[in-house]
Design an enzyme around this catalytic site. Structure first.
Site, PDB file in Angstrom:
ATOM      1  N   GLU A 230       0.855  -1.192   0.000  1.00 22.06           N
ATOM      2  CA  GLU A 230       0.000   0.000   0.000  1.00 22.06           C
ATOM      3  C   GLU A 230       0.886   1.235   0.000  1.00 22.06           C
ATOM      4  O   GLU A 230       1.989   1.213   0.560  1.00 22.06           O
ATOM      5  CB  GLU A 230      -0.865   0.055   1.286  1.00 22.06           C
ATOM      6  CG  GLU A 230      -1.932  -1.017   1.391  1.00 22.06           C
ATOM      7  CD  GLU A 230      -3.254  -0.615   0.706  1.00 22.06           C
ATOM      8  OE1 GLU A 230      -3.297   0.452   0.082  1.00 22.06           O
ATOM      9  OE2 GLU A 230      -4.196  -1.401   0.817  1.00 22.06           O
ATOM     10  N   CYS A 231       0.372   2.317  -0.550  1.00 24.92           N
ATOM     11  CA  CYS A 231       1.152   3.567  -0.493  1.00 24.92           C
ATOM     12  C   CYS A 231       1.019   4.222   0.875  1.00 24.92           C
ATOM     13  O   CYS A 231       1.751   5.150   1.193  1.00 24.92           O
ATOM     14  CB  CYS A 231       0.733   4.519  -1.597  1.00 24.92           C
ATOM     15  SG  CYS A 231      -1.016   4.920  -1.561  1.00 24.92           S
ATOM     16  N   GLY A 232       0.078   3.750   1.674  1.00 25.11           N
ATOM     17  CA  GLY A 232      -0.084   4.291   3.028  1.00 25.11           C
ATOM     18  C   GLY A 232      -1.361   5.097   3.183  1.00 25.11           C
ATOM     19  O   GLY A 232      -1.763   5.419   4.298  1.00 25.11           O
TER      20      GLY A 232
END
Ligand code: SF4
Length: 236
Positions: A230-232
């Site tokens: 995930e990119c966050g």
């Protein structure tokens, strides 16, 4: 007139009520409730395109929502071209939100790209910080996540308080499957990224998006070879 904003402690009950609603009913509720204080970030994935189609069909009030794309400087040309096609088809404006530093400035400062060596820091600078700044002043935002995409996404409610960004998060497609999404795209002739037909079921930035082989998970091509999934933005 815009409805009174729901109290934070009422969000769980609202979410339960909307759990079996059709996604465009959830969007309709979001538009009626939050009006111009509603935002949506889209990377023009298949799910995001579905929501933009539904939103556009809800009429003028839905067009007041603040729609934007986090333009990291590393996106595929096809993604940016898809933005143009969607804007033209639906008469929507989708803002390009860019980080303070251009890619060139950042890479010059850091001695080169960091997406393969420090992807979390890269995502933070190119996505999370601009997202946080853009969401300021909004009461709610729409996300296109599905619960069955990743472990981080599995426990999202239709409506919930987003602690990370300090506003309400609405995920109308949380309970949909990939098959539901594609059935809607075909039935409604929704424009999608041509890269989906070229082995990229999930599309992010070019350096971090790879081909997926048949039988692999749909997000297996994102940050391939790294623990990162995930990119966050959607991690709690
Ligand atoms: S997806 Fe890759 S290139 Fe894009 S911001 Fe994150 S690490 Fe950087």
């Amino acid at each position: 007139m815009q409805a009174v904003l729901p109290a934070r402690e009422d969000l769980n009950a609202i979410s339960r009520e909307l759990e079996n609603a059709w996604p465009d009913e959830v969007l309709c509720w979001a538009v009626q409730t939050y009006g111009p204080t509603l935002a949506m970030a889209t990377a023009f994935g298949a799910e995001g395109c579905v929501l933009l189609d539904m939103l556009a069909k809800l009429g003028p009030k839905a067009h007041q929502a603040h729609l934007f794309n986090l333009d990291t400087g590393y996106q595929f040309a096809e993604t940016l071209q898809l933005r143009e096609r969607i804007q033209n088809k639906y008469g929507l404006h989708i803002e390009l939100v860019r980080p303070e530093e251009t890619v060139e400035q950042m890479e010059a400062r850091l001695g080169g790209p960091i997406y393969h060596t420090q992807p979390d820091a890269c995502c933070r600078m190119r996505k999370i910080v601009p997202l946080r700044q853009t969401l300021q002043g909004h009461a709610a935002w729409i996300s296109a996540i599905r619960r069955d995409q990743t472990r981080d996404r599995a426990n999202h409610s239709i409506v919930e308080w987003d602690e990370k960004f300090g506003l309400v998060k609405i995920s109308p497609l949380a309970s949909w499957t990939k098959e539901d999404v594609w059935a809607y795209i075909i039935a409604n002739d929704v424009p999608v990224n041509p890269l989906h037909q070229q082995g990229y079921p999930s599309i992010g930035c070019q350096p971090c998006t790879h081909h997926v082989q048949q039988g692999e998970d749909e997000r297996a091509g994102r940050w391939r070879g790294m623990a990162k999934t995930e990119c966050g933005i959607h991690s709690k």
